[in-house]
Design an enzyme around this catalytic site. Structure first.
Site, PDB file in Angstrom:
ATOM      1  CD  GLU A 263       4.191   1.020   7.028  1.00 46.04           C
ATOM      2  OE1 GLU A 263       4.923   1.399   7.957  1.00 46.04           O
ATOM      3  OE2 GLU A 263       3.849   1.782   6.082  1.00 46.04           O
TER       4      GLU A 263
ATOM      5  CG  ASP B 259      -0.263  -0.027   2.537  1.00 44.91           C
ATOM      6  OD1 ASP B 259       0.683  -0.819   2.699  1.00 44.91           O
ATOM      7  OD2 ASP B 259      -0.666   0.740   3.438  1.00 44.91           O
TER       8      ASP B 259
END
Length: 379
Positions: A134, A69
């Site tokens: 994250e 991400d």
């Protein structure tokens, strides 16, 4: 191999995987790892996509970890390229997530491909722990994967996270730990009143000022060999009665400690509670713990990483605990030695984020050499 790593990085950057979206990045990685003999396991939790891949059944286990991400691109008109176009200009690959941290992911896969080709019957195991959570709340990503592995008693010995750890040149800094992060969400209860009659009111702004003074007039600690001193920062304050001649009745604020191993979150909370009692402040206080500090003691992993970096780049890295938080805070408590080594972090989360193409190739060489040193050669 160099062009192969660049092509893999570009393919990942072209996926607009803004948290918590993975946009197919982990499926690409699984497709690259499966022919190498990795057993693939997809572990979705909520909206988050996670990947656990392992080659080998025996220990020790060397795990490469990271996230697919990325943060949003920001103002598109300020980018010199399409943020998800993955264009190469003057030796630099531009794109959101290029440095944080898709170049690292591609380099890790490429390094394992070369390692398996050179050592098909290698001892121990190689593994990948990849999440799409994250940059976001980080509740359904690495934390949940580690809980899953723990429940089935699957242990990681060494973990290399591809976070962009370098400051000015690739490999100049390797992180062997991170500070803890503890936030306080505060509401101070006062009494609204006319500014001309302060004796009939209780101004919560003044109370907050006393608390801030108490937390900043003396250092919270001096740090230690591996950690800088603990810091206290106020990030949000709101208090308003709607008129310039009225003192407000309440104040809300949020503050954060980035703390060293001189404290735990419990001791910090007690310290603040004692100050509030001493200052006789009427308030409600909630806490949010993002992560405790962690530190990997100098040993075989840090020695292997330092040697690999020096062999590839000519630099002896500084072993640091600087920066914010990372998913290492979820991996280290399981008794895992964790380090972070990755690209230069100067442009991460910024418009025109980029990574040097040359550094992607050298990063692959660093990861390959780390695997070689840990699974074959004494350091």
């Amino acid at each position: 191999m160099a062009s192969d790593v660049l092509a893999m990085t570009r393919t990942l950057v072209q996926r607009a995987s803004v948290t918590p979206e993975d946009a197919g990045c982990q499926a690409l990685m699984a497709g690259w790892l499966t022919p190498l003999g990795f057993q693939i396991e997809h572990l979705p939790f909520g909206e988050v996509t996670n990947l656990w891949a392992r080659r080998g059944a025996a220990g020790p286990v060397l795990c490469f970890a990271g996230h697919t991400d990325v943060v949003p691109a920001g103002p598109l008109e300020q980018w010199k390229t399409d943020p998800f176009g993955a264009e190469v200009i003057e030796g630099k690959l531009f794109g959101r997530g290029s440095a944080d941290m898709k170049a690292s992911l591609a380099a890790m896969v490429a390094a394992c491909r070369r390692f398996v080709a050179a050592y098909p019957d290698h001892p121990g195991s190689l593994a990948f722990l990849i999440t799409s959570d994250e940059e976001g709340p980080a509740r359904d990503g690495t934390l949940k994967v580690m809980q899953t592995l723990g429940a089935r008693q699957e242990h990681i010995d060494w973990c290399v996270i591809g976070e962009p750890s370098s400051t000015r040149a690739l490999g100049d800094t390797v992180r062997i730990g991170r500070r803890g992060s503890l936030s306080g969400i505060l509401k101070i209860n006062g009494m609204q009143g006319h500014v001309a009659y302060p004796q009939l009111a209780d101004n919560p702004i003044h109370a907050f000022g006393r608390l801030v003074t108490a937390l900043t007039e003396h250092p919270l600690d001096e740090g230690n060999r591996h950690f800088p001193p603990t810091s206290f920062q106020v990030v949000r304050v709101a208090s308003d009665a709607g008129a310039v001649n009225v003192t407000p009745g309440e104040l809300t604020a949020r503050f954060n400690f980035r703390y060293s191993t001189e404290w735990t979150h419990e001791t910090l909370q007690r310290h603040v509670a004692n100050l509030i009692d001493q200052l006789q402040i009427d308030c409600d206080l909630r806490w949010h713990l993002s992560g405790e500090p962690f530190l990997t003691p100098e040993g075989r992993l840090s020695a292997a990483v330092s040697q690999a970096v020096e062999e590839v780049t000519g630099l002896r890295p500084e072993l640091s605990t600087s920066g914010g938080t990372s998913d290492g805070r979820f991996i280290s408590p399981a008794g895992v030695d964790v380090v972070e080594v990755g690209p230069v972090n100067e442009t991460i989360h910024k418009v025109n984020e980029h990574v040097r193409v040359e550094d992607i190739d050298r990063l692959e060489a660093i990861y390959f050499r780390i695997a070689e040193l840990l699974l074959f050669e004494p350091t």
